[in-house]
Design an enzyme around this catalytic site. Structure first.
Site, PDB file in Angstrom:
ATOM      1  N   LYS A 157      45.552  40.596  27.163  1.00 52.02           N
ATOM      2  CA  LYS A 157      45.769  39.662  28.655  1.00 52.02           C
ATOM      3  C   LYS A 157      45.016  37.907  28.435  1.00 52.02           C
ATOM      4  O   LYS A 157      45.817  37.009  28.359  1.00 52.02           O
ATOM      5  CB  LYS A 157      46.147  39.875  29.883  1.00 52.02           C
ATOM      6  CG  LYS A 157      47.341  39.732  31.221  1.00 52.02           C
ATOM      7  CD  LYS A 157      47.557  40.918  31.996  1.00 52.02           C
ATOM      8  CE  LYS A 157      47.961  39.673  33.297  1.00 52.02           C
ATOM      9  NZ  LYS A 157      48.346  40.614  33.751  1.00 52.02           N
ATOM     10  N   LYS A 194      32.284  46.527  33.175  1.00 53.30           N
ATOM     11  CA  LYS A 194      32.271  45.833  32.370  1.00 53.30           C
ATOM     12  C   LYS A 194      31.155  44.933  31.952  1.00 53.30           C
ATOM     13  O   LYS A 194      30.107  44.078  31.228  1.00 53.30           O
ATOM     14  CB  LYS A 194      33.429  44.717  31.629  1.00 53.30           C
ATOM     15  CG  LYS A 194      34.893  45.413  31.155  1.00 53.30           C
ATOM     16  CD  LYS A 194      35.805  44.626  32.221  1.00 53.30           C
ATOM     17  CE  LYS A 194      37.213  45.997  31.506  1.00 53.30           C
ATOM     18  NZ  LYS A 194      38.415  44.696  31.402  1.00 53.30           N
ATOM     19  N   GLY A 199      48.028  45.302  34.036  1.00 46.49           N
ATOM     20  CA  GLY A 199      48.194  46.294  32.787  1.00 46.49           C
ATOM     21  C   GLY A 199      48.971  46.934  33.049  1.00 46.49           C
ATOM     22  O   GLY A 199      49.553  47.539  31.648  1.00 46.49           O
ATOM     23  N   ARG A 200      48.333  47.845  34.205  1.00 41.77           N
ATOM     24  CA  ARG A 200      48.822  49.735  33.573  1.00 41.77           C
ATOM     25  C   ARG A 200      50.138  49.544  34.068  1.00 41.77           C
ATOM     26  O   ARG A 200      50.621  50.991  34.451  1.00 41.77           O
ATOM     27  CB  ARG A 200      48.124  50.902  34.757  1.00 41.77           C
ATOM     28  CG  ARG A 200      47.584  49.863  36.213  1.00 41.77           C
ATOM     29  CD  ARG A 200      46.709  50.571  37.155  1.00 41.77           C
ATOM     30  NE  ARG A 200      46.458  50.224  38.108  1.00 41.77           N
ATOM     31  CZ  ARG A 200      45.459  48.975  38.619  1.00 41.77           C
ATOM     32  NH1 ARG A 200      45.252  48.554  37.192  1.00 41.77           N
ATOM     33  NH2 ARG A 200      46.070  48.768  39.985  1.00 41.77           N
ATOM     34  N   GLU A 224      43.174  53.976  39.100  1.00 41.98           N
ATOM     35  CA  GLU A 224      42.709  52.899  39.095  1.00 41.98           C
ATOM     36  C   GLU A 224      43.451  51.858  40.143  1.00 41.98           C
ATOM     37  O   GLU A 224      42.451  51.246  40.520  1.00 41.98           O
ATOM     38  CB  GLU A 224      42.990  52.499  37.389  1.00 41.98           C
ATOM     39  CG  GLU A 224      42.164  50.583  36.884  1.00 41.98           C
ATOM     40  CD  GLU A 224      43.147  50.531  35.814  1.00 41.98           C
ATOM     41  OE1 GLU A 224      41.809  50.465  34.685  1.00 41.98           O
ATOM     42  OE2 GLU A 224      43.415  49.750  35.629  1.00 41.98           O
ATOM     43  N   GLU A 246      36.939  45.759  24.202  1.00 44.03           N
ATOM     44  CA  GLU A 246      36.875  46.234  23.281  1.00 44.03           C
ATOM     45  C   GLU A 246      38.518  45.965  22.156  1.00 44.03           C
ATOM     46  O   GLU A 246      38.040  46.199  20.950  1.00 44.03           O
ATOM     47  CB  GLU A 246      36.839  47.831  23.849  1.00 44.03           C
ATOM     48  CG  GLU A 246      36.649  47.992  24.661  1.00 44.03           C
ATOM     49  CD  GLU A 246      36.230  47.414  25.915  1.00 44.03           C
ATOM     50  OE1 GLU A 246      35.567  48.633  27.148  1.00 44.03           O
ATOM     51  OE2 GLU A 246      36.808  46.039  26.349  1.00 44.03           O
ATOM     52  N   HIS A 248      46.787  78.824  29.231  1.00 39.01           N
ATOM     53  CA  HIS A 248      45.860  79.822  28.191  1.00 39.01           C
ATOM     54  C   HIS A 248      44.249  78.978  28.339  1.00 39.01           C
ATOM     55  O   HIS A 248      43.765  79.593  27.336  1.00 39.01           O
ATOM     56  CB  HIS A 248      46.285  79.821  27.054  1.00 39.01           C
ATOM     57  CG  HIS A 248      47.517  80.822  26.943  1.00 39.01           C
ATOM     58  ND1 HIS A 248      47.560  82.655  26.718  1.00 39.01           N
ATOM     59  CD2 HIS A 248      48.392  80.709  27.100  1.00 39.01           C
ATOM     60  CE1 HIS A 248      48.274  83.068  27.135  1.00 39.01           C
ATOM     61  NE2 HIS A 248      49.615  81.519  26.446  1.00 39.01           N
TER      62      HIS A 248
END
Length: 546
Positions: free
Chosen positions: A208, A508, A269-270, A355, A214, A386
């Site tokens: 954005k 960050k 963002g999410r 978040e 990263e 399992h």
């Protein structure tokens, strides 16, 4: 939005009293008392999805009190405000309009007296033209070869959503290979590069701000490798696309302005897979299927917006979640999709929920004294059975679970799917009704056996079951939107801001300060003894490896 302490409402106090009775109740008693419990505690959506919440520790009175809680906290007003473009993300002074991205009606939506639907539809058309060129082979790499691989470089919302959807909709995939690079760990980019040919790869840098550390670290590494092979700027522009709201930085990076797809400030963002961030999805499944994904989400939006709360699926699931988290103190909830293609779904909504609602300050700027977001986790299919299901069946913690399965599989080989269905139904049945030690005698178990007590499963473990006709772009869109709205409703009731993530930002900032120290070890170290000690050992290990 109204700023109301939920614990001070009449309904919350009544729920506290009601809980004293309900904590003594067993789910099997509820079914015994109500022979039509499934009909009374389930709902159908678009004849393609059944949501069964009957296997919960709830009664009609529970639902009545929870609906009153939604009324007292003005949930309906908040829904209207979000859909109409009011600024509800107050800490960032933004509207929240991911729903506008899938607005399939001709109804305009305004921000600052500007109809944003014009810009949304213009960009959707741009995505359509671009994706068709790449999929058809019209878009060529710098050596004239067609594009065979797409690499999305992003993190968080610019990564989890597109990856989850492309995996979930693999049956609709075309010939393009889709890869994702998110982790700043050099291993991630290295391993992806082993699978691609630069001449036939298109890179999408999704950020954005075009500043995400990263993403930009990975992007710069890839740019360096690419320019080593072919230093011409025109060649670079044939292979690099940007999804960003920072046009200047994207152009400075070397991306042609025509190859930059916008993201808007009012898209979190999410919640952004419906936007240009979803470009890898469109490249994977094509424009038509992407639009069907939007249509499915739009259908759920309309259900959420127009359906009375006693039949409103996102609202009901949100209320039930609050019931467990705040009154039963369950702390966690699990999502189990019984569909291998949906193996990223739980991870995606781990971010979406935690978040959004992982907050401890309410909208009145006060420290909350109630539980906000739960810990969300999960696994796909029978794998978890399992593994950790043992704790859910016989452990000391109450873990409400959502079970999701399609009635029709994309891969109906032999008897696989009917067995999968039996596991889906069998687990929710066993979790609800258990198998107490008194029943063992009916099975011929020797009650004198001193070990029979270890087989005791009391049941009374709550679940929601979501049975979908088939996982298609449309039904997946509806399912994603369902969970988005569930999270939103919980945030409104819990009186928190769901659309910021200042904790992420703090992490960050701390990393940037420590990076400066690592790059200049002679710099005066002002960190705590633990951080300083680890920095020293990092330097020691690094030097000793030479």
């Amino acid at each position: 939005m109204k700023n109301i302490n939920p614990t001070e409402t009449k309904s919350w106090k009544k729920l506290q009293e009601h809980f004293k009775d309900m904590k003594k109740v067993h789910i099997k008693e509820l079914f015994f008392d109500d022979k039509n419990r499934f009909n009374n505690f389930s709902t159908i959506f678009n004849n393609k999805m059944v949501v069964d919440f009957s296997k919960n520790l709830i009664t009609n009175y529970t639902i009545k009190l929870l609906l009153n809680l939604a009324k007292e906290t003005f949930v309906s007003n908040a829904i209207e405000e979000m859909f109409s473009g009011k600024i509800i993300n107050l800490t960032e002074n933004r509207a929240v309009l991911h729903t506008a991205l899938r607005n399939r009606s001709s109804k305009p939506i305004y921000i600052n007296q500007k109809n944003i639907m014009l810009e949304i539809n213009k960009n959707l058309e741009k995505m359509k033209i671009f994706s068709k060129k790449v999929i058809s082979g019209e878009w060529k790499g710098y050596t004239g070869k067609i594009i065979t691989d797409i690499v999305n470089i992003g993190i968080g919302g610019s990564h989890l959503g597109p990856e989850m959807v492309t995996e979930a909709l693999k049956p609709y995939k075309n010939k393009l290979n889709i890869h994702f690079i998110s982790n700043i760990d050099g291993t991630h980019v290295t391993e992806v590069f082993k699978k691609i040919n630069l001449e036939q790869t298109l890179f999408i840098i999704s950020s954005k701000t075009f500043l995400t550390q990263e993403t930009m670290t990975n992007a710069n590494t890839i740019k360096k490798w690419f320019m080593t092979s072919t230093p011409k700027k025109i060649n670079f522009q044939k292979h690099f696309i940007a999804v960003s709201m920072n046009i200047k930085l994207a152009v400075d990076f070397g991306i042609h302005k025509n190859n930059i797809f916008p993201v808007w400030s009012w898209v979190g963002g999410r919640y952004s897979l419906w936007s240009s961030v979803g470009l890898p999805i469109m490249l994977s499944i094509g424009y038509k299927n992407f639009v069907n994904l939007l249509k499915g989400a739009y259908d759920m939006d309309q259900h959420f917006l127009k359906t009375k709360f006693n039949k409103n699926i996102p609202v009901l699931l949100a209320l039930i979640g609050i019931w467990y988290n705040n009154f039963f103190k369950s702390e966690t909830e699990a999502i189990f999709p019984y569909d291998q293609y949906m193996h990223k779904f739980s991870l995606y909504f781990q971010q979406g929920n935690m978040e959004s609602n992982g907050k401890s300050i309410d909208r009145n700027k006060k420290l909350v004294k109630w539980k906000t977001g739960p810990i969300v986790w999960g696994e796909s299919g029978t794998n978890g059975q399992h593994s950790f299901y043992q704790l859910i069946h016989q452990g000391t913690r109450l873990i409400p679970c959502d079970f999701i399965i399609p009635a029709i599989s994309h891969n109906s080989i032999n008897d696989h799917h009917i067995k999968l269905i039996s596991h889906f139904l069998g687990q929710t049945y066993a979790l609800a009704f258990g198998d107490d030690s008194n029943n063992f005698s009916k099975k011929g178990t020797n009650l004198n056996d001193s070990f029979h007590i270890f087989k005791n499963c009391v049941g009374n473990k709550p679940t929601n079951s979501i049975l979908i006709k088939k996982i298609t772009p449309s039904t997946l869109g509806s399912l994603i939107a369902l969970y988005e709205h569930k999270i939103f409703v919980q945030g409104i009731i819990l009186n928190i801001f769901s659309f910021d993530q200042w904790g992420v930002e703090l992490g960050k900032d701390s990393s940037k300060k420590i990076l400066q120290q690592l790059l200049d070890i002679k710099r005066k170290n002002s960190f705590d003894s633990s951080t300083s000690g680890l920095i020293k050992f990092y330097e020691f290990f690094k030097k000793s490896n030479k």
